[in-house]
Design a protein around this motif. Structure first.
Motif, PDB file in Angstrom:
ATOM      1  N   ALA A 265      97.006  40.809  -0.470  1.00  0.00           N
ATOM      2  CA  ALA A 265      98.168  39.358  -0.376  1.00  0.00           C
ATOM      3  C   ALA A 265      99.000  38.754  -0.766  1.00  0.00           C
ATOM      4  CB  ALA A 265      99.786  40.238   0.898  1.00  0.00           C
ATOM      5  N   ALA A 266      97.960  37.586  -0.533  1.00  0.00           N
ATOM      6  CA  ALA A 266      97.681  36.639  -0.783  1.00  0.00           C
ATOM      7  C   ALA A 266      97.568  36.142  -2.019  1.00  0.00           C
ATOM      8  CB  ALA A 266      96.847  35.947  -0.271  1.00  0.00           C
ATOM      9  N   GLY A 267      97.328  37.459  -3.158  1.00  0.00           N
ATOM     10  CA  GLY A 267      97.454  37.064  -4.390  1.00  0.00           C
ATOM     11  C   GLY A 267      95.542  36.646  -5.328  1.00  0.00           C
ATOM     12  N   VAL A 268      95.393  38.177  -4.572  1.00  0.00           N
ATOM     13  CA  VAL A 268      93.284  37.744  -4.623  1.00  0.00           C
ATOM     14  C   VAL A 268      93.096  39.173  -4.889  1.00  0.00           C
ATOM     15  CG1 VAL A 268      90.848  37.590  -3.846  1.00  0.00           C
ATOM     16  CG2 VAL A 268      92.761  36.020  -2.413  1.00  0.00           C
ATOM     17  N   PRO A 269      92.622  38.786  -6.338  1.00  0.00           N
ATOM     18  CA  PRO A 269      92.151  40.764  -7.257  1.00  0.00           C
ATOM     19  C   PRO A 269      90.734  41.308  -6.605  1.00  0.00           C
ATOM     20  CG  PRO A 269      92.662  38.695  -8.805  1.00  0.00           C
ATOM     21  CD  PRO A 269      92.351  38.366  -7.559  1.00  0.00           C
ATOM     22  N   ILE A 270      91.146  42.513  -6.229  1.00  0.00           N
ATOM     23  CA  ILE A 270      89.833  43.098  -5.346  1.00  0.00           C
ATOM     24  C   ILE A 270      89.305  44.209  -6.259  1.00  0.00           C
ATOM     25  CG2 ILE A 270      89.639  44.277  -3.508  1.00  0.00           C
ATOM     26  CD1 ILE A 270      91.626  43.203  -1.628  1.00  0.00           C
ATOM     27  N   PHE A 271      88.431  44.179  -6.471  1.00  0.00           N
ATOM     28  CA  PHE A 271      87.513  45.132  -7.028  1.00  0.00           C
ATOM     29  C   PHE A 271      86.440  45.973  -5.708  1.00  0.00           C
ATOM     30  CE2 PHE A 271      84.283  47.662  -8.633  1.00  0.00           C
ATOM     31  CZ  PHE A 271      83.502  47.835  -9.401  1.00  0.00           C
ATOM     32  N   ASP A 272      87.552  46.964  -5.104  1.00  0.00           N
ATOM     33  CA  ASP A 272      86.493  48.283  -3.780  1.00  0.00           C
ATOM     34  C   ASP A 272      86.817  48.938  -5.066  1.00  0.00           C
ATOM     35  OD1 ASP A 272      86.703  50.027  -2.637  1.00  0.00           O
ATOM     36  OD2 ASP A 272      88.214  49.796  -1.509  1.00  0.00           O
ATOM     37  N   ALA A 273      84.972  48.723  -5.393  1.00  0.00           N
ATOM     38  CA  ALA A 273      83.831  50.428  -5.688  1.00  0.00           C
ATOM     39  C   ALA A 273      84.097  50.935  -5.558  1.00  0.00           C
ATOM     40  CB  ALA A 273      82.316  49.838  -5.401  1.00  0.00           C
ATOM     41  N   ASP A 274      84.156  51.371  -3.480  1.00  0.00           N
ATOM     42  CA  ASP A 274      84.734  52.712  -2.663  1.00  0.00           C
ATOM     43  C   ASP A 274      85.746  53.792  -3.241  1.00  0.00           C
ATOM     44  OD1 ASP A 274      82.453  52.227  -1.594  1.00  0.00           O
ATOM     45  OD2 ASP A 274      83.005  52.603   0.371  1.00  0.00           O
ATOM     46  N   ALA A 275      86.845  53.277  -3.374  1.00  0.00           N
ATOM     47  CA  ALA A 275      88.067  53.409  -4.117  1.00  0.00           C
ATOM     48  C   ALA A 275      88.474  53.546  -5.588  1.00  0.00           C
ATOM     49  CB  ALA A 275      88.940  52.156  -3.953  1.00  0.00           C
ATOM     50  N   GLU A 276      87.029  53.549  -6.257  1.00  0.00           N
ATOM     51  CA  GLU A 276      86.952  53.406  -7.761  1.00  0.00           C
ATOM     52  C   GLU A 276      86.303  54.662  -7.422  1.00  0.00           C
ATOM     53  OE1 GLU A 276      87.941  52.211 -10.202  1.00  0.00           O
ATOM     54  OE2 GLU A 276      88.820  50.733  -9.874  1.00  0.00           O
ATOM     55  N   VAL A 277      85.440  54.799  -7.457  1.00  0.00           N
ATOM     56  CA  VAL A 277      84.542  55.777  -7.282  1.00  0.00           C
ATOM     57  C   VAL A 277      85.617  57.658  -6.888  1.00  0.00           C
ATOM     58  CG1 VAL A 277      82.361  57.734  -5.883  1.00  0.00           C
ATOM     59  CG2 VAL A 277      82.378  55.236  -6.536  1.00  0.00           C
ATOM     60  N   ARG A 278      86.404  57.323  -5.520  1.00  0.00           N
ATOM     61  CA  ARG A 278      87.264  58.123  -5.034  1.00  0.00           C
ATOM     62  C   ARG A 278      87.968  58.557  -6.440  1.00  0.00           C
ATOM     63  NH1 ARG A 278      86.975  54.677   0.087  1.00  0.00           N
ATOM     64  NH2 ARG A 278      88.983  53.989  -0.815  1.00  0.00           N
TER      65      ARG A 278
ATOM     66  N   PRO B  43      91.106  64.703  -8.125  1.00  0.00           N
ATOM     67  CA  PRO B  43      91.711  65.041  -8.985  1.00  0.00           C
ATOM     68  C   PRO B  43      91.901  64.481 -10.802  1.00  0.00           C
ATOM     69  CG  PRO B  43      92.890  64.915  -7.368  1.00  0.00           C
ATOM     70  CD  PRO B  43      91.910  64.298  -7.097  1.00  0.00           C
ATOM     71  N   GLY B  44      91.474  65.042 -11.823  1.00  0.00           N
ATOM     72  CA  GLY B  44      91.295  64.753 -12.921  1.00  0.00           C
ATOM     73  C   GLY B  44      90.567  63.571 -12.610  1.00  0.00           C
ATOM     74  N   GLY B  45      89.986  63.455 -12.124  1.00  0.00           N
ATOM     75  CA  GLY B  45      88.971  61.613 -12.582  1.00  0.00           C
ATOM     76  C   GLY B  45      88.135  62.192 -13.674  1.00  0.00           C
ATOM     77  N   GLU B  46      87.088  60.890 -14.071  1.00  0.00           N
ATOM     78  CA  GLU B  46      87.219  60.855 -15.257  1.00  0.00           C
ATOM     79  C   GLU B  46      85.484  61.705 -15.508  1.00  0.00           C
ATOM     80  OE1 GLU B  46      85.880  56.806 -16.447  1.00  0.00           O
ATOM     81  OE2 GLU B  46      87.868  56.683 -15.160  1.00  0.00           O
ATOM     82  N   LEU B  47      84.696  61.669 -14.274  1.00  0.00           N
ATOM     83  CA  LEU B  47      83.644  61.932 -13.591  1.00  0.00           C
ATOM     84  C   LEU B  47      83.851  63.612 -13.427  1.00  0.00           C
ATOM     85  CD1 LEU B  47      82.194  59.135 -11.751  1.00  0.00           C
ATOM     86  CD2 LEU B  47      81.561  59.240 -14.058  1.00  0.00           C
ATOM     87  N   ILE B  48      84.761  64.084 -13.278  1.00  0.00           N
ATOM     88  CA  ILE B  48      84.125  65.657 -12.650  1.00  0.00           C
ATOM     89  C   ILE B  48      83.649  66.537 -14.020  1.00  0.00           C
ATOM     90  CG2 ILE B  48      85.370  67.539 -12.272  1.00  0.00           C
ATOM     91  CD1 ILE B  48      85.745  65.021 -10.396  1.00  0.00           C
TER      92      ILE B  48
ATOM     93  N   GLY C 180      79.512  74.514  -9.378  1.00  0.00           N
ATOM     94  CA  GLY C 180      80.747  75.011  -8.856  1.00  0.00           C
ATOM     95  C   GLY C 180      81.008  73.720  -7.662  1.00  0.00           C
ATOM     96  N   SER C 181      80.747  72.438  -8.053  1.00  0.00           N
ATOM     97  CA  SER C 181      80.444  71.509  -6.979  1.00  0.00           C
ATOM     98  C   SER C 181      82.126  70.766  -7.493  1.00  0.00           C
ATOM     99  CB  SER C 181      79.332  70.286  -8.014  1.00  0.00           C
ATOM    100  OG  SER C 181      79.534  69.931  -8.498  1.00  0.00           O
ATOM    101  N   THR C 182      82.707  71.041  -8.100  1.00  0.00           N
ATOM    102  CA  THR C 182      84.509  70.636  -8.352  1.00  0.00           C
ATOM    103  C   THR C 182      84.996  71.506  -8.578  1.00  0.00           C
ATOM    104  OG1 THR C 182      84.081  70.418 -10.627  1.00  0.00           O
ATOM    105  CG2 THR C 182      83.288  69.002  -9.482  1.00  0.00           C
ATOM    106  N   ASN C 183      86.294  71.329  -8.300  1.00  0.00           N
ATOM    107  CA  ASN C 183      87.285  72.439  -8.209  1.00  0.00           C
ATOM    108  C   ASN C 183      88.251  71.291  -8.779  1.00  0.00           C
ATOM    109  OD1 ASN C 183      88.337  71.201  -6.200  1.00  0.00           O
ATOM    110  ND2 ASN C 183      87.762  72.238  -4.880  1.00  0.00           N
ATOM    111  N   ASP C 184      89.688  71.844  -9.165  1.00  0.00           N
ATOM    112  CA  ASP C 184      91.202  71.375  -8.966  1.00  0.00           C
ATOM    113  C   ASP C 184      91.332  70.667  -8.273  1.00  0.00           C
ATOM    114  OD1 ASP C 184      91.915  73.253  -6.370  1.00  0.00           O
ATOM    115  OD2 ASP C 184      93.612  73.758  -8.154  1.00  0.00           O
ATOM    116  N   GLN C 185      90.500  69.920  -7.506  1.00  0.00           N
ATOM    117  CA  GLN C 185      90.550  68.512  -6.493  1.00  0.00           C
ATOM    118  C   GLN C 185      90.064  67.701  -6.649  1.00  0.00           C
ATOM    119  OE1 GLN C 185      94.164  68.385  -4.705  1.00  0.00           O
ATOM    120  NE2 GLN C 185      94.367  70.346  -5.719  1.00  0.00           N
TER     121      GLN C 185
END
Length: 206
Positions: free
Chosen positions: A35-48, A53-58, A67-72
């Motif tokens: 909120a103070a204008g600092v860009p944030i990189f959140d690795a956990d959020a990127e992995v999620r 759904p539709g993620g590039e790593l699926i 069998g480890s993935t589905n439409d979600q």
């Protein structure tokens, strides 16, 4: 020096490493930095996102662990059965995930090359040695009794789970010793926000 270790002394932005033990309020503080204008990189959020759904790593994860993935997206329980207790399979999964996160981080650095300060939100900053690859370590902390109260109020949390998680994390006292700055969330939200604002102003002045 790798992209994960690009530091201010090499001409890039000052990199803040934000961390804190479970229940200390790290996510709240991270949102205040943003909120103070600092860009944030959140690795956990990127992995999620990449495993959602539709993620590039699926496709790669499904190919490696059928069998480890589905439409979600990734089915965590199903994936866990493939990798839990199997170091080789876990390493196989990490070989898919880590390079993708590294690429996202490199892009983030490139996109914010002209920014004075940026922030990496890293829960296990000390545990993974990431504190050595940032310019400034900010630890979010609160009194133990407040931490315990916050965590045990979470749905599905038990004392046993809480203590197990604490056992996996670097103790708060050690984190505080390794910090360049500490944000105390044992105060009101307004007081915490004031601490963040003051720190952002101080770091930008450098």
């Amino acid at each position: 020096m790798t992209d994960t270790q690009t530091k201010a002394k090499n001409g890039g932005p000052m990199i803040i490493g934000l961390t804190g033990s479970i229940g200390m309020g790290k996510s709240t503080v991270a949102s205040m930095f943003e909120a103070a204008g600092v860009p944030i990189f959140d690795a956990d959020a990127e992995v999620r996102a990449m495993q959602g759904p539709g993620g590039e790593l699926i496709p790669a994860i499904e190919a490696a662990f059928p069998g480890s993935t589905n439409d979600q997206g990734v089915d965590r329980d199903a994936l866990g059965k493939h990798v839990f207790g199997d170091k080789a399979e876990l390493a196989r999964l990490e070989s898919i995930v880590h390079p993708a996160v590294g690429a996202k981080r490199a892009q983030f650095l490139a996109d914010n090359a002209a920014t004075p300060i940026i922030l990496f939100d890293i829960p296990l900053l000390f545990e993974g040695g990431g504190h050595k690859a940032v310019d400034c370590v900010v630890v979010v902390s609160a009194p133990p009794e407040m931490q315990r109260e916050r965590v045990l109020a979470r749905p599905g949390m038990t004392v046993e789970k809480f203590e197990h998680i604490l056992g996996l994390q670097t103790p708060d006292a050690e984190k505080r010793k390794g910090a360049d700055h500490i944000i105390d969330t044992g105060k009101t939200l307004a007081e915490t926000q004031a601490q963040v604002a003051a720190l952002v102003k101080k770091l930008r002045s450098k």
